[in-house]
Design a protein around this motif. Structure first.
Motif, PDB file in Angstrom:
ATOM      1  N   ALA A 155       2.768   6.987  -6.564  1.00 57.56           N
ATOM      2  CA  ALA A 155       1.834   7.985  -7.103  1.00 57.56           C
ATOM      3  C   ALA A 155       2.271   9.397  -6.735  1.00 57.56           C
ATOM      4  CB  ALA A 155       0.424   7.715  -6.588  1.00 57.56           C
ATOM      5  N   TYR A 163      -5.412   4.525   4.460  1.00 56.83           N
ATOM      6  CA  TYR A 163      -5.333   4.263   3.018  1.00 56.83           C
ATOM      7  C   TYR A 163      -6.395   5.041   2.238  1.00 56.83           C
ATOM      8  CZ  TYR A 163      -5.296   1.857  -1.427  1.00 56.83           C
ATOM      9  OH  TYR A 163      -5.240   1.576  -2.770  1.00 56.83           O
ATOM     10  N   PRO A 164      -7.690   5.012   2.644  1.00 60.04           N
ATOM     11  CA  PRO A 164      -8.696   5.781   1.883  1.00 60.04           C
ATOM     12  C   PRO A 164      -8.418   7.288   1.896  1.00 60.04           C
ATOM     13  CG  PRO A 164      -9.784   4.213   3.327  1.00 60.04           C
ATOM     14  CD  PRO A 164      -8.336   4.193   3.681  1.00 60.04           C
ATOM     15  N   GLU A 165      -7.946   7.813   3.027  1.00 54.30           N
ATOM     16  CA  GLU A 165      -7.626   9.237   3.090  1.00 54.30           C
ATOM     17  C   GLU A 165      -6.474   9.576   2.150  1.00 54.30           C
ATOM     18  OE1 GLU A 165      -8.805  10.219   7.734  1.00 54.30           O
ATOM     19  OE2 GLU A 165      -6.790   9.517   7.257  1.00 54.30           O
ATOM     20  N   THR A 166      -5.470   8.733   2.161  1.00 54.34           N
ATOM     21  CA  THR A 166      -4.312   8.947   1.290  1.00 54.34           C
ATOM     22  C   THR A 166      -4.722   8.889  -0.165  1.00 54.34           C
ATOM     23  OG1 THR A 166      -2.882   7.966   2.959  1.00 54.34           O
ATOM     24  CG2 THR A 166      -2.001   8.128   0.734  1.00 54.34           C
ATOM     25  N   LYS A 167      -5.553   7.922  -0.496  1.00 50.45           N
ATOM     26  CA  LYS A 167      -6.021   7.774  -1.869  1.00 50.45           C
ATOM     27  C   LYS A 167      -6.755   9.034  -2.329  1.00 50.45           C
ATOM     28  CE  LYS A 167      -8.769   4.501  -4.553  1.00 50.45           C
ATOM     29  NZ  LYS A 167      -9.605   3.301  -4.469  1.00 50.45           N
ATOM     30  N   GLN A 168      -7.607   9.583  -1.471  1.00 46.96           N
ATOM     31  CA  GLN A 168      -8.360  10.788  -1.802  1.00 46.96           C
ATOM     32  C   GLN A 168      -7.425  11.983  -1.958  1.00 46.96           C
ATOM     33  OE1 GLN A 168     -11.135  12.081   1.200  1.00 46.96           O
ATOM     34  NE2 GLN A 168     -12.321  13.276  -0.268  1.00 46.96           N
ATOM     35  N   VAL A 195      -4.217  11.958  -2.771  1.00 48.96           N
ATOM     36  CA  VAL A 195      -3.407  11.799  -3.983  1.00 48.96           C
ATOM     37  C   VAL A 195      -4.235  12.161  -5.213  1.00 48.96           C
ATOM     38  CG1 VAL A 195      -2.251  10.100  -5.459  1.00 48.96           C
ATOM     39  CG2 VAL A 195      -1.797  10.140  -3.007  1.00 48.96           C
ATOM     40  N   ARG A 196      -5.509  11.777  -5.228  1.00 52.04           N
ATOM     41  CA  ARG A 196      -6.379  12.171  -6.336  1.00 52.04           C
ATOM     42  C   ARG A 196      -6.505  13.689  -6.428  1.00 52.04           C
ATOM     43  NH1 ARG A 196     -11.516   9.810  -5.203  1.00 52.04           N
ATOM     44  NH2 ARG A 196     -10.687   8.230  -3.863  1.00 52.04           N
ATOM     45  N   MET A 249       0.820  -1.175   0.000  1.00 53.11           N
ATOM     46  CA  MET A 249       0.000   0.000   0.000  1.00 53.11           C
ATOM     47  C   MET A 249       0.874   1.253   0.000  1.00 53.11           C
ATOM     48  SD  MET A 249      -2.643   1.444   2.864  1.00 53.11           S
ATOM     49  CE  MET A 249      -1.425   1.974   4.027  1.00 53.11           C
ATOM     50  N   LYS A 250       1.857   1.306   0.901  1.00 53.62           N
ATOM     51  CA  LYS A 250       2.704   2.490   0.987  1.00 53.62           C
ATOM     52  C   LYS A 250       3.517   2.682  -0.285  1.00 53.62           C
ATOM     53  CE  LYS A 250       3.129   2.878   5.942  1.00 53.62           C
ATOM     54  NZ  LYS A 250       4.024   2.945   7.086  1.00 53.62           N
ATOM     55  N   MET A 303       1.241   4.312  -2.982  1.00 57.16           N
ATOM     56  CA  MET A 303       1.013   5.728  -2.716  1.00 57.16           C
ATOM     57  C   MET A 303       2.298   6.533  -2.895  1.00 57.16           C
ATOM     58  SD  MET A 303      -2.003   6.366  -2.325  1.00 57.16           S
ATOM     59  CE  MET A 303      -3.329   5.230  -2.462  1.00 57.16           C
TER      60      MET A 303
END
Length: 98
Positions: A8, A47-52, A54-55, A1-2, A5
Motif C-alpha cells: 500500500a 497494525y491498526p496504527e499503520t492502517k490508519q 496509510v489511509r 501484514m507487513k 502495508m
C-alpha cells in the motif's frame, strides 16, 4: 501484514511520482511514507496504527490527484495539500511515539 502495508505504501509513493509539477509535495509524501515504513520495521507502529496512517497518506494523495486533474495546481490547492501533509506528519509522529 507487513507485505500488505508495504504494498500500500509503495502504491501511494508511485502514484504521486507519475505526475510532474509538484515535486515538493511528492518529496514530502515520499518522506512520510518512509517514516511509516521505518515505524513498521522498528515495531513502533501496530497494525491498526499503520492502517490508519496509510489511509491518511491515501487521502493526501487523492487531494493532490484532484488538484492536478485540471492540469494546474492553484496556490489554494497547494496550501490545502500542505495542511493535510502537516496533519499527517503530526499523526505519524504521535503514533510512533505513543
Amino acid at each position: 501484514m507487513k507485505s500488505i502495508m508495504t504494498g500500500a505504501l509503495l502504491l501511494v509513493i508511485t502514484s504521486g511520482a507519475s505526475f510532474a509539477g509538484t515535486p515538493l509535495i511528492d518529496a514530502r509524501q515520499n518522506a512520510q511514507s518512509h517514516r511509516i515504513y521505518n515505524g513498521i520495521a522498528s515495531g513502533r507502529l501496530t497494525y491498526p496504527e499503520t492502517k490508519q496512517l496509510v489511509r491518511g497518506q491515501i487521502h493526501v494523495q487523492r487531494l493532490e490527484n484532484r488538484a492536478k486533474a485540471d492540469g494546474v495546481v492553484t496556490p489554494f490547492e497547494r496550501a490545502r495539500i500542505n495542511v493535510a501533509q502537516s496533519v499527517q506528519g503530526a499523526r505519524i509522529f504521535w503514533k510512533k511515539h505513543n
